[in-house]
Design an enzyme around this catalytic site. Structure first.
Site, PDB file in Angstrom:
ATOM      1  N   ASP A 112      -7.344   2.868  -7.261  1.00  0.00           N
ATOM      2  CA  ASP A 112      -6.193   1.954  -7.213  1.00  0.00           C
ATOM      3  C   ASP A 112      -6.384   0.986  -6.040  1.00  0.00           C
ATOM      4  OD1 ASP A 112      -3.839   0.624  -7.725  1.00  0.00           O
ATOM      5  OD2 ASP A 112      -2.513   2.339  -7.325  1.00  0.00           O
ATOM      6  N   GLY A 136       0.246  -0.208  -1.259  1.00  0.00           N
ATOM      7  CA  GLY A 136      -1.142  -0.196  -1.733  1.00  0.00           C
ATOM      8  C   GLY A 136      -2.152  -0.227  -0.609  1.00  0.00           C
TER       9      GLY A 136
HETATM   10 ZN   LIG Z   1       0.186   1.193 -10.651  1.00  0.00          ZN
END
Ligand SMILES: [Zn+2]
Length: 442
Positions: free
Chosen positions: A308, A327
């Site tokens: 990710d 993130g």
């Molecule tokens: Zn996602």
């Protein structure tokens, strides 16, 4: 920096060949002549001393954000794919939450063309499930797949509307597409910046209810069962979510799942200091969830490991834990972190780990096997399982520096890749070869 050199003839000497596509695991030499794996090198060959290294099929990461088009201040297809190669990956599937999103064949074509021009590794664009990723109207799956999309997802958001998701499942079945769901009901997760639990209560950050992930998986598994269409859970992160997938698989539903490296090594305790680089969606979870994700990999409930990879700028992350975008980057730390979680813990071995980055993701996306065989195009990763190294974000090939692992000591790292005649290594990797003396474990 990434250094790429082309060789007409190459001999990779003395490495441990681990090929999960065939089950091969032995010390052997591999010759590559004019980009193809060969019986023997030609007379004038370049030699790479791979003693102590693993030579395996090129690693795949089926969940990355390359940020192009639209957010090239965070990352570009060029820098993101270079970072992928530095991390040992020869294939990445990129998510469609770009600006504009990848919901149109022109956008898919453009990503493929930019990736080809960059020339670092293969890129499989994932097209949006709904137009504009708005969750309202499904895209034309057939046209998008024909153009080169490898799967469909609205990642960044889940498809919340039941009837839209049902239509997506029905349309996906017709064209044998894989639907990848970012599982999150915003009504349940709203306002949360970290996992809702003891730790969020203690440090006072708004909690994000794990039901937002689990409830969507539950609904989707029902739709998957009804339609028989392929369904893949993106970044699974809770014990209950793993159990839902385990049961669906036992029932024979065509469900698969991936887990992120960070969800295998960090718990929500990491958020206590309010470091914006520990703000991730789905959030870091308690120890019991981390352990269940590891167990899910071991028993085959979870099919593959992904990063990710989500680059953001230093300024964006400087906005603080509450306001920073979620993130972290992951491509260049993936092998070391996965090894720490699964090998150093004594749970798994290198052949298993390599499989979670090769046969696992290939099966999820229904891509052809890439065994290391004479006559096949060279598509290899070189890994140094014993190399000890310290994570230094300033040396990342990626444009992103947002990682909570800065300063971590890891054992095991990617040296680089061999793709066709091209040998690519990160400048810090320490390539051993006839021309560059050994400096493996730096
Ligand atoms: Zn996602």
């Amino acid at each position: 920096m990434l250094k790429t050199t082309s060789y007409d003839s190459l001999l990779i000497c003395g490495g441990r060949i681990i090929d999960p596509f065939t089950g091969r695991d032995e010390i052997a030499d591999i010759a590559v002549v004019e980009g193809l794996i060969a019986q023997a090198p030609t007379n004038d060959t370049h030699v790479i001393d791979a003693t102590g290294w693993i030579v395996c099929p090129g690693l795949m990461d089926i969940h990355v954000h390359l940020r192009e088009p639209g957010q090239t201040h965070k990352e570009t297809i060029e820098t993101g794919t270079a970072a992928a190669v530095a991390g040992g990956f020869t294939f990445v599937a990129c998510m469609p939450n770009t600006r504009p999103p990848l919901d149109h064949p022109d956008a898919i074509r453009s990503v493929l063309e930019r990736a080809r021009n960059a020339g670092h590794c293969q890129v499989g664009p994932i097209a949006a499930i709904t137009k504009g990723r708005s969750g309202n109207t499904i895209t034309d799956f057939s046209v998008l797949l024909d153009t080169g999309a490898v799967a469909l997802s609205d990642d960044g958001d889940g498809v919340e509307d039941d009837s839209v998701m049902r239509a997506a499942f029905e349309s996906a079945r017709e064209v044998s597409a894989v639907l990848i769901q970012h599982c999150e009901y915003k009504a349940i997760s709203a306002g949360g910046v970290m996992h809702l639990g003891d730790v969020s209560c203690r440090c006072g950050f708004p909690g994000l209810n794990p039901r937002s992930e689990e409830a969507m998986i539950e609904r989707d598994i029902g739709l998957c069962r009804d339609t028989g269409s392929r369904y893949h859970v993106a970044h699974i992160s809770t014990a209950r979510a793993v159990e839902l997938v385990r049961r669906a698989k036992a029932e024979g539903s065509p469900v698969t799942a991936e887990v992120c490296t960070h969800h295998l090594v960090l718990t929500d305790e990491a958020c206590v200091e309010g470091d914006p680089n520990t703000k991730i969606h789905p959030p870091l979870r308690p120890r019991t969830d981390v352990e269940e994700c590891r167990r899910g990999l071991l028993d085959g409930t979870i099919d593959c490991i992904v990063t990710d990879h989500a680059p953001h700028t230093v300024d964006e992350k400087a906005a603080g834990f509450l306001r920073a975008p979620p993130g972290i980057v992951g491509l260049e730390t993936a092998v070391g972190l996965a090894a720490q979680a699964m090998i150093e813990s004594g749970l798994a071995d290198w052949p298993q780990l390599v499989a979670w980055f090769t046969t696992g993701p290939a099966a999820v996306l229904n891509r052809p096997p890439r065994p290391i065989e004479v006559g096949a195009r060279a598509d290899l990763s070189l890994l140094s399982p014993k190399a000890r190294w310290t994570v230094d974000p300033q040396r990342f090939v990626s444009r992103g520096r947002n990682t909570p692992f800065s300063g971590w000591e890891l054992t095991g790292k990617a040296i680089g890749t061999v793709q066709g005649p091209q040998v690519a290594v990160s400048s810090r990797a320490g390539l051993k070869s006839s021309q560059q003396p050994a400096e493996d474990s730096r």
